[in-house]
Design an enzyme around this catalytic site. Sequence first.
Site, short mmCIF file in Angstrom:
data_model
loop_
_atom_site.label_atom_id
_atom_site.label_comp_id
_atom_site.label_asym_id
_atom_site.label_seq_id
_atom_site.Cartn_x
_atom_site.Cartn_y
_atom_site.Cartn_z
N ARG A 70 38.29 44.30 35.38
CA ARG A 70 37.68 43.55 36.50
C ARG A 70 38.73 42.68 37.20
NH1 ARG A 70 32.85 40.20 34.64
NH2 ARG A 70 33.06 39.45 36.76
N HIS A 119 31.80 28.95 37.22
CA HIS A 119 31.85 29.95 36.14
C HIS A 119 33.27 30.34 35.77
CE1 HIS A 119 27.42 31.25 37.12
NE2 HIS A 119 27.51 30.08 36.54
P1 OAD Z 1 23.84 38.60 41.77
O1 OAD Z 1 24.40 39.95 41.57
O2 OAD Z 1 22.78 38.15 40.83
O3 OAD Z 1 23.23 38.47 43.25
C1 OAD Z 1 23.98 38.87 44.36
C2 OAD Z 1 23.20 38.47 45.60
O4 OAD Z 1 24.00 38.78 46.72
C3 OAD Z 1 21.87 39.21 45.77
O5 OAD Z 1 20.85 38.27 46.08
C4 OAD Z 1 22.12 40.14 46.97
O6 OAD Z 1 20.96 40.35 47.78
C5 OAD Z 1 23.17 39.36 47.72
N1 OAD Z 1 24.05 40.16 48.58
C6 OAD Z 1 24.44 41.46 48.44
N2 OAD Z 1 25.29 41.80 49.42
C7 OAD Z 1 25.45 40.69 50.20
C8 OAD Z 1 26.22 40.41 51.36
N3 OAD Z 1 27.01 41.33 51.93
N4 OAD Z 1 26.15 39.15 51.88
C9 OAD Z 1 25.36 38.20 51.32
N5 OAD Z 1 24.63 38.43 50.22
C10 OAD Z 1 24.66 39.65 49.67
O7 OAD Z 1 25.07 37.58 41.78
P2 OAD Z 1 25.07 36.00 41.54
O8 OAD Z 1 23.86 35.36 42.10
O9 OAD Z 1 26.39 35.50 41.96
O10 OAD Z 1 27.50 34.72 35.82
O11 OAD Z 1 25.00 35.96 39.95
C11 OAD Z 1 25.04 34.72 39.31
C12 OAD Z 1 25.76 34.85 38.01
O12 OAD Z 1 25.18 35.90 37.21
C13 OAD Z 1 27.20 35.28 38.11
O13 OAD Z 1 28.08 34.20 38.41
C14 OAD Z 1 27.47 35.82 36.75
C15 OAD Z 1 26.24 36.67 36.57
O14 OAD Z 1 25.85 36.92 35.27
C16 OAD Z 1 28.36 34.72 34.81
O15 OAD Z 1 29.13 35.64 34.59
C17 OAD Z 1 28.29 33.47 33.97
#
Ligand code: OAD
Length: 261
Positions: A70, A119
């Site tokens: 990654r 994170h």
């Molecule tokens: P997620 O994968 O849970 O969510 C990604 C979000 O981005 C979703 O709501 C999509 O709809 C949105 N999305 C996709 N493409 C997009 C774009 N081009 N522009 C804007 N939004 C878009 O990712 P996170 O919310 O970051 O934690 O996940 C939170 C945490 O869960 C991460 O930091 C990680 C993971 O487990 C750890 O590793 C501790």
Amino acid sequence: MQIPVDLIDLVLSADHVVALTGAGVSAESGIPTFRDAMTGLWAMYQAEELATPEAFRRNPSLVWNWYQWRKQLVLEKSPNAGHVAIKELSDIVSRFSLITQNVDGLHQKAGSRNVIELHGNIRRSICFDNRHLQEEAEGAGLMDVDFDIESNHEPPPECPQCGSMLRPDVIWFGEALNPGYLNAASEAAMTCEVFFSIGTSSLVHPAASLAEFAKHSGARIVEVNPNPTPLTPIVDYALHGAGGEVLPELVSRLQAANGQG
Ligand code: OAD
């Protein structure tokens, strides 16, 4: 995308603006999100096999090499228009705090400073036993092959200070966040007037609670996401679309209203 006129006024008159970003902001740079169906990392890999301290104790080589893969992916990528627009937004408003759940360092590559990395950062390593920080040369020790979960993996290097195994400097499931970063993020959320939630599924706490803290403290909430999330029902502005499209449009409207356009 139509940006509401009152949002422009709100952002320009705010003393403190906060943005919380998630994996969606880096999606247009070619970095997979976690939870998007089919392409998200957690659709392809089991989180508990790869992103927990127990997983590392059970199979350190597998976990180390997955993160090396990654890390290689991240080092090859560049910031997109969304990262750049967030940096530009920070130059427009009086005070700006950027909080990210991303471990890819792309906000900093786009020029953002003082990023609160809730994170951690995949580019750094620490040792498992004593958290001794390792400063690595960019690209050091990277693999040049795709990650294959079935193959045999090299064990992680040893910490030069204490000999324990190295691990990525990221937060795993079941681990506490750095209290200093969490306090800084909470303080920012509770003192801002406008809180942007950008590209996050708002499912992982405590990061997801920050928007709620902000709302309860009187801030207006803006969500930038192509899809609805559990936060959507309480936001004041839902800007449905990709970060790389919505954010540059927002910034150009702000610049125009500020006489910079
Ligand atoms: P997620 O994968 O849970 O969510 C990604 C979000 O981005 C979703 O709501 C999509 O709809 C949105 N999305 C996709 N493409 C997009 C774009 N081009 N522009 C804007 N939004 C878009 O990712 P996170 O919310 O970051 O934690 O996940 C939170 C945490 O869960 C991460 O930091 C990680 C993971 O487990 C750890 O590793 C501790």
